[in-house]
Design a protein around this motif. Sequence first.
Motif, PDB file in Angstrom:
ATOM      1  N   ALA A  94      20.953 -13.662 -15.555  1.00  0.00           N
ATOM      2  CA  ALA A  94      20.428 -12.407 -16.361  1.00  0.00           C
ATOM      3  C   ALA A  94      19.459 -13.028 -17.527  1.00  0.00           C
ATOM      4  N   ALA A  95      18.645 -13.645 -16.838  1.00  0.00           N
ATOM      5  CA  ALA A  95      17.516 -14.286 -17.923  1.00  0.00           C
ATOM      6  C   ALA A  95      16.531 -13.206 -18.145  1.00  0.00           C
ATOM      7  N   GLU A  96      16.104 -13.304 -19.594  1.00  0.00           N
ATOM      8  CA  GLU A  96      15.336 -12.317 -20.111  1.00  0.00           C
ATOM      9  C   GLU A  96      14.216 -13.101 -20.730  1.00  0.00           C
ATOM     10  N   PRO A  97      13.058 -12.528 -20.841  1.00  0.00           N
ATOM     11  CA  PRO A  97      12.470 -11.471 -19.846  1.00  0.00           C
ATOM     12  C   PRO A  97      12.212 -11.683 -18.381  1.00  0.00           C
ATOM     13  N   PHE A  98      12.592 -10.674 -17.572  1.00  0.00           N
ATOM     14  CA  PHE A  98      12.395 -11.062 -16.083  1.00  0.00           C
ATOM     15  C   PHE A  98      11.658  -9.828 -15.738  1.00  0.00           C
ATOM     16  N   MET A  99      10.634 -10.089 -14.601  1.00  0.00           N
ATOM     17  CA  MET A  99       9.758  -9.338 -13.973  1.00  0.00           C
ATOM     18  C   MET A  99      10.158  -9.285 -12.590  1.00  0.00           C
ATOM     19  N   LEU A 100      10.653  -8.196 -12.164  1.00  0.00           N
ATOM     20  CA  LEU A 100      10.862  -7.997 -10.527  1.00  0.00           C
ATOM     21  C   LEU A 100       9.596  -7.984  -9.941  1.00  0.00           C
ATOM     22  N   GLU A 101       9.805  -8.337  -8.596  1.00  0.00           N
ATOM     23  CA  GLU A 101       8.384  -8.423  -7.903  1.00  0.00           C
ATOM     24  C   GLU A 101       8.252  -7.142  -6.818  1.00  0.00           C
ATOM     25  N   TYR A 102       7.558  -6.826  -6.023  1.00  0.00           N
ATOM     26  CA  TYR A 102       7.536  -5.604  -5.784  1.00  0.00           C
ATOM     27  C   TYR A 102       8.044  -5.438  -4.342  1.00  0.00           C
ATOM     28  N   GLY A 103       8.381  -6.545  -3.809  1.00  0.00           N
ATOM     29  CA  GLY A 103       9.532  -6.596  -2.470  1.00  0.00           C
ATOM     30  C   GLY A 103      10.679  -5.827  -3.107  1.00  0.00           C
ATOM     31  N   THR A 104      10.974  -5.987  -4.271  1.00  0.00           N
ATOM     32  CA  THR A 104      12.242  -5.362  -4.738  1.00  0.00           C
ATOM     33  C   THR A 104      12.200  -3.839  -5.216  1.00  0.00           C
ATOM     34  N   ARG A 144       0.742  -1.257   0.021  1.00  0.00           N
ATOM     35  CA  ARG A 144      -0.035   0.043  -0.056  1.00  0.00           C
ATOM     36  C   ARG A 144       0.847   1.476   0.056  1.00  0.00           C
ATOM     37  N   ILE A 145       2.289   1.166   0.015  1.00  0.00           N
ATOM     38  CA  ILE A 145       2.940   2.495  -0.254  1.00  0.00           C
ATOM     39  C   ILE A 145       3.691   2.526  -1.664  1.00  0.00           C
ATOM     40  N   ALA A 146       3.035   1.676  -2.490  1.00  0.00           N
ATOM     41  CA  ALA A 146       3.645   1.489  -3.859  1.00  0.00           C
ATOM     42  C   ALA A 146       3.002   2.915  -4.395  1.00  0.00           C
ATOM     43  N   ASN A 147       1.951   3.150  -4.237  1.00  0.00           N
ATOM     44  CA  ASN A 147       1.314   4.345  -5.051  1.00  0.00           C
ATOM     45  C   ASN A 147       1.243   5.543  -3.744  1.00  0.00           C
ATOM     46  N   GLU A 148       2.135   6.497  -3.794  1.00  0.00           N
ATOM     47  CA  GLU A 148       2.182   7.194  -2.684  1.00  0.00           C
ATOM     48  C   GLU A 148       0.957   8.020  -2.422  1.00  0.00           C
ATOM     49  N   PRO A 198      -2.990  -7.496  -7.695  1.00  0.00           N
ATOM     50  CA  PRO A 198      -2.822  -6.689  -9.007  1.00  0.00           C
ATOM     51  C   PRO A 198      -3.925  -5.588  -8.662  1.00  0.00           C
ATOM     52  N   GLU A 199      -4.480  -5.535  -7.694  1.00  0.00           N
ATOM     53  CA  GLU A 199      -5.641  -4.456  -7.492  1.00  0.00           C
ATOM     54  C   GLU A 199      -5.049  -3.327  -6.887  1.00  0.00           C
ATOM     55  N   ILE A 200      -3.839  -3.567  -6.349  1.00  0.00           N
ATOM     56  CA  ILE A 200      -3.039  -2.680  -5.644  1.00  0.00           C
ATOM     57  C   ILE A 200      -1.958  -1.902  -6.694  1.00  0.00           C
ATOM     58  N   ILE A 201      -1.000  -3.182  -7.002  1.00  0.00           N
ATOM     59  CA  ILE A 201       0.015  -2.708  -7.934  1.00  0.00           C
ATOM     60  C   ILE A 201       0.076  -3.276  -9.172  1.00  0.00           C
ATOM     61  N   ALA A 202      -0.341  -2.355 -10.386  1.00  0.00           N
ATOM     62  CA  ALA A 202      -0.375  -2.791 -11.840  1.00  0.00           C
ATOM     63  C   ALA A 202      -0.033  -1.745 -12.677  1.00  0.00           C
ATOM     64  N   GLY A 203       0.909  -2.110 -13.592  1.00  0.00           N
ATOM     65  CA  GLY A 203       1.417  -1.508 -14.553  1.00  0.00           C
ATOM     66  C   GLY A 203       2.450  -0.269 -13.978  1.00  0.00           C
ATOM     67  N   MET A 204       3.111  -0.703 -13.214  1.00  0.00           N
ATOM     68  CA  MET A 204       4.214   0.144 -12.342  1.00  0.00           C
ATOM     69  C   MET A 204       5.487  -0.092 -13.169  1.00  0.00           C
ATOM     70  N   PRO A 205       5.994   1.125 -13.900  1.00  0.00           N
ATOM     71  CA  PRO A 205       7.333   0.801 -14.638  1.00  0.00           C
ATOM     72  C   PRO A 205       8.487   1.166 -13.552  1.00  0.00           C
ATOM     73  N   TYR A 206       9.506   0.430 -14.083  1.00  0.00           N
ATOM     74  CA  TYR A 206      10.750   0.361 -13.237  1.00  0.00           C
ATOM     75  C   TYR A 206      11.864   0.564 -14.517  1.00  0.00           C
ATOM     76  N   ASP A 207      13.031   1.246 -13.984  1.00  0.00           N
ATOM     77  CA  ASP A 207      14.037   1.080 -15.030  1.00  0.00           C
ATOM     78  C   ASP A 207      15.466   1.514 -14.254  1.00  0.00           C
ATOM     79  N   PHE A 208      16.434   0.824 -13.774  1.00  0.00           N
ATOM     80  CA  PHE A 208      17.324   1.107 -13.070  1.00  0.00           C
ATOM     81  C   PHE A 208      18.621   0.213 -13.542  1.00  0.00           C
ATOM     82  N   PRO A 209      19.692   0.904 -13.117  1.00  0.00           N
ATOM     83  CA  PRO A 209      20.972  -0.083 -13.736  1.00  0.00           C
ATOM     84  C   PRO A 209      21.204  -1.408 -12.612  1.00  0.00           C
TER      85      PRO A 209
END
Length: 267
Positions: free
Chosen positions: A114-124, A15-19, A79-90
């Motif tokens: 370094a498997a592709e594609p890979f989706m990180l989870e919200y704990g990260t 519930r802090i994903a979308n401040e 998915p009702e709380i965290i959906a379509g959240m973009p991330y992009d970091f090195p």
Amino acid sequence: MGEIVGALIVTHTPRIANEAAAPEFTREMIRGMHELEGVVARLRPDVIVQSSTHWVTTFNHYALSHKRHKGVLTSSEAPEIIAGMPYDFPGDPELAEAIAKKANEAGAPAIASAAEPFMLEYGTVNPIQYLTPNFDVSVVPLSCCLMANIAECLRFGEAVGAAIRASSRRAIVVASGALSHKLVRGPSTWPTEENQKLDRQFIDMVTHGRADEIKSFFPNFCKTTQAEMGGRHVAMLLGATGGTFKGKLHAYGPSSGTGNPVVSLEP
Ligand SMILES: [Fe+2]
């Protein structure tokens, strides 16, 4: 010579994903997470090495060795709380591979992937968006391994520390997850008084760097409070730092019966 310049225990409560839409009971934790943004900025790390209790792997620890972590996160858990959240970091492939190598040498089976594609989870992703809002610091995400007991997770953490010191990096190690974790329905529900007390007792030891006390207290604490993922994320952090770092508790809040600290530590 590399160095661990700081260590953080962070909350990833969904519930802090979308401040902007975060409910009242999360406000204190959000305030603490914003303070950590200042801590990270002051410590100027080259890399954040973060263990997440929501990346659960069975036989091996994993360290992600992607050059870049880029994607759009929809949580399969909420998915009702965290959906379509973009991330992009090195990322930091070299350090991820060094961590896996040191861990294997220490008898904690680990794989750099370094498997592709890979989706990180919200704990990260969730903590990272608070720690480095501009997504401008490299991150090596680590899993929590089910078959690794606390002793092995401590060894894994020691290997993380050894890999960092053998590198040229200034690193912050992060444990993403709750302490007491007796889940109940009702997002704003606090842990029992007893579990809050145990959480605060443990946090007091950790923030004062009382390594010997932590060593004898931690295994039972994890069992009694049913610490998230058995406390494996915190074991990684303690293995890396030796439990001697000192610091402060920035916030402590509830999430569905669990106890969620926001802590910063420095050598
Ligand atoms: Fe969690």
